[in-house]
Scaffold this motif. Structure first.
Motif, mmCIF file in Angstrom:
data_model
loop_
_atom_site.group_PDB
_atom_site.id
_atom_site.type_symbol
_atom_site.label_atom_id
_atom_site.label_comp_id
_atom_site.label_asym_id
_atom_site.label_seq_id
_atom_site.Cartn_x
_atom_site.Cartn_y
_atom_site.Cartn_z
ATOM 1 N N LEU A 25 54.232 -4.833 26.943
ATOM 2 C CA LEU A 25 55.471 -5.105 26.218
ATOM 3 C C LEU A 25 56.656 -5.330 27.148
ATOM 4 N N VAL A 26 57.593 -6.161 26.679
ATOM 5 C CA VAL A 26 58.900 -6.339 27.308
ATOM 6 C C VAL A 26 59.928 -5.725 26.371
ATOM 7 N N GLN A 27 60.886 -4.979 26.913
ATOM 8 C CA GLN A 27 61.926 -4.401 26.077
ATOM 9 C C GLN A 27 63.309 -4.820 26.564
ATOM 10 N N GLU A 28 64.216 -4.997 25.625
ATOM 11 C CA GLU A 28 65.613 -5.279 25.926
ATOM 12 C C GLU A 28 66.473 -4.276 25.181
ATOM 13 N N LYS A 29 67.392 -3.625 25.895
ATOM 14 C CA LYS A 29 68.282 -2.680 25.244
ATOM 15 C C LYS A 29 69.229 -3.424 24.311
ATOM 16 N N VAL A 30 69.378 -2.903 23.093
ATOM 17 C CA VAL A 30 70.232 -3.541 22.097
ATOM 18 C C VAL A 30 71.533 -2.772 21.920
ATOM 19 N N ILE A 31 71.427 -1.470 21.615
ATOM 20 C CA ILE A 31 72.644 -0.701 21.337
ATOM 21 C C ILE A 31 72.348 0.794 21.427
ATOM 22 N N ASP A 32 73.365 1.558 21.786
ATOM 23 C CA ASP A 32 73.301 3.021 21.738
ATOM 24 C C ASP A 32 74.017 3.503 20.486
ATOM 25 N N GLU A 33 73.389 4.406 19.756
ATOM 26 C CA GLU A 33 73.971 4.994 18.547
ATOM 27 C C GLU A 33 74.285 6.461 18.807
ATOM 28 N N GLU A 34 75.332 6.977 18.136
ATOM 29 C CA GLU A 34 75.616 8.411 18.192
ATOM 30 C C GLU A 34 74.920 9.093 17.028
ATOM 31 N N LEU A 35 74.169 10.142 17.331
ATOM 32 C CA LEU A 35 73.539 10.950 16.297
ATOM 33 C C LEU A 35 74.412 12.161 15.990
ATOM 34 N N VAL A 36 74.509 12.502 14.710
ATOM 35 C CA VAL A 36 75.325 13.646 14.289
ATOM 36 C C VAL A 36 74.556 14.481 13.274
ATOM 37 N N LEU A 37 74.834 15.769 13.267
ATOM 38 C CA LEU A 37 74.327 16.626 12.206
ATOM 39 C C LEU A 37 75.180 16.387 10.970
ATOM 40 N N VAL A 38 74.543 16.252 9.840
ATOM 41 C CA VAL A 38 75.243 15.928 8.597
ATOM 42 C C VAL A 38 75.052 17.068 7.606
ATOM 43 N N THR A 39 76.169 17.551 7.071
ATOM 44 C CA THR A 39 76.140 18.642 6.093
ATOM 45 C C THR A 39 76.994 18.272 4.892
ATOM 46 N N SER A 40 77.007 19.149 3.906
ATOM 47 C CA SER A 40 77.915 18.969 2.771
ATOM 48 C C SER A 40 79.353 19.054 3.275
ATOM 49 N N ALA A 41 80.272 18.505 2.510
ATOM 50 C CA ALA A 41 81.671 18.422 2.939
ATOM 51 C C ALA A 41 82.307 19.795 3.144
ATOM 52 N N ASP A 42 81.861 20.803 2.400
ATOM 53 C CA ASP A 42 82.479 22.127 2.495
ATOM 54 C C ASP A 42 81.760 23.050 3.485
ATOM 55 N N ALA A 67 80.156 7.552 3.798
ATOM 56 C CA ALA A 67 80.080 8.780 3.004
ATOM 57 C C ALA A 67 81.045 9.835 3.534
ATOM 58 N N GLU A 68 81.215 9.877 4.863
ATOM 59 C CA GLU A 68 82.159 10.831 5.454
ATOM 60 C C GLU A 68 83.591 10.463 5.079
ATOM 61 N N GLN A 69 83.919 9.185 5.131
ATOM 62 C CA GLN A 69 85.260 8.739 4.772
ATOM 63 C C GLN A 69 85.580 9.010 3.303
ATOM 64 N N GLN A 70 84.534 8.987 2.481
ATOM 65 C CA GLN A 70 84.707 9.277 1.052
ATOM 66 C C GLN A 70 84.795 10.767 0.768
ATOM 67 N N GLY A 71 84.607 11.586 1.799
ATOM 68 C CA GLY A 71 84.688 13.032 1.633
ATOM 69 C C GLY A 71 83.449 13.651 1.016
ATOM 70 N N ARG A 72 82.333 12.921 1.031
ATOM 71 C CA ARG A 72 81.107 13.422 0.417
ATOM 72 C C ARG A 72 80.316 14.320 1.360
ATOM 73 N N ILE A 73 80.459 14.101 2.660
ATOM 74 C CA ILE A 73 79.697 14.856 3.650
ATOM 75 C C ILE A 73 80.607 15.217 4.822
ATOM 76 N N ARG A 74 80.063 16.000 5.743
ATOM 77 C CA ARG A 74 80.773 16.336 6.978
ATOM 78 C C ARG A 74 79.837 16.087 8.158
ATOM 79 N N CYS A 75 80.349 15.454 9.202
ATOM 80 C CA CYS A 75 79.569 15.181 10.408
ATOM 81 C C CYS A 75 79.930 16.162 11.514
#
Length: 289
Positions: free
Chosen positions: A154-171, A243-251
């Motif tokens: 296989l040949v691979q090309e890097k595309v993008i790095d993503e940030e992973l976060v723990l996701v919980t309820s907003a409260d 979903a975070e911007q809508q206040g449904r969850i917390r990152c």
């Protein structure tokens, strides 16, 4: 070696049944049996064991399967190469993990389709291991998967790095340590998911054994259940931003190497570089640069 006989053999090996192979090839069962016997006579070896439960590949048959796959693929490539013009056209089969397909590819695919309408794009969404298998077995021209990927074919090309976060309820209160999540139910995808594997690796390195887990099929369901307070999950920030911007969850950010998820595009080294694939690679590099 007759190519038609080889095709019948390979289809029968894939289907695991002479009757199913006959249906796939639109042949009579007796015709399939006869062609397999012809190939066995030509090679001077038995390719299938016949028994009450159907058929099973012999050791010679197992060896021939891998060669048959390569030979039939080369023949398809030869026909495609001879018939190719310089204008991108024809089929382009791609794969991707679901997050990349949902967030990163719609704009790219839309732009590519507008520019090259004669290309018939199909996109398979699956876990990384499934996409790897499909690329290695010539079922896909390439795929977006969790990286890095180390494979000699296989040949691979890097595309993008993503940030992973723990996701919980907003409260949910702030998470200062992975020990804060030990009593929580983990909301994960089925085995084979890269995010699931990363979450368990993160917890195991801190000596944490999850109390309970629940498996789901889609990101929308996981986010909805997290929002309702059912448990927590580990997801790319790009998937949960709305979903975070809508206040449904917390990152909650996580430290160290586990916070970065790299997506790469893989293809076989011996894959025919068709005009359609070549044009896609150029568009992909420009899109993610």
């Amino acid at each position: 070696m007759d190519i038609q006989l080889l095709k019948v053999f390979f289809t029968t090996a894939q289907e695991g049944s002479i009757s199913k192979a006959a249906q796939t090839l639109n042949f009579a069962q007796s015709n399939v049996t006869h062609k397999i016997q012809q190939l066995e006579a030509d090679l001077g070896t038995q390719l299938f064991y016949r028994h009450n439960r159907g058929i099973t590949l012999t050791p010679s048959g197992q060896i021939l399967v891998s060669y048959a796959e390569k030979i039939l693929h080369v023949i398809r490539e030869a026909r495609q190469a001879v018939g190719n013009s310089t204008i991108p056209s024809g089929p382009l089969r791609l794969g991707a993990i679901e997050t990349t397909a949902a967030v990163r590819l719609p704009t790219l695919l839309s732009k590519y389709h507008a520019q090259y309408p004669s290309v018939d794009i199909s996109l398979l969404t699956a876990y990384t291991e499934q996409n790897l298998h499909a690329v290695l077995h010539y079922e896909l021209s390439g795929a977006f998967v969790a990286g890095p990927v180390e494979h000699p074919d296989l040949v691979q090309e890097k595309v993008i790095d993503e940030e992973l976060v723990l996701v919980t309820s907003a409260d949910h209160p702030p998470i200062d340590s992975t020990h804060d999540v030990q009593p929580c139910t983990l909301l994960v995808f089925h085995s084979g998911c890269s995010f699931r594997a990363r979450l368990y690796q993160l917890l195991q390195e801190d000596g944490i054994v999850p109390v309970k887990q629940m498996e789901f099929e889609s990101f929308e369901t996981v986010i909805g259940c997290v929002s309702a307070g059912l448990g927590i999950s580990l997801l790319p920030r790009s998937i949960v931003e709305e979903a975070e911007q809508q206040g449904r969850i917390r990152c909650h950010t996580i430290p160290g190497k586990h916070s970065v998820f790299t997506t790469v595009f893989i293809r076989r080294k011996d894959t025919l570089m068709t005009p359609a694939l070549s044009a896609f690679l150029l568009e992909m590099r420009a899109h993610f640069s």
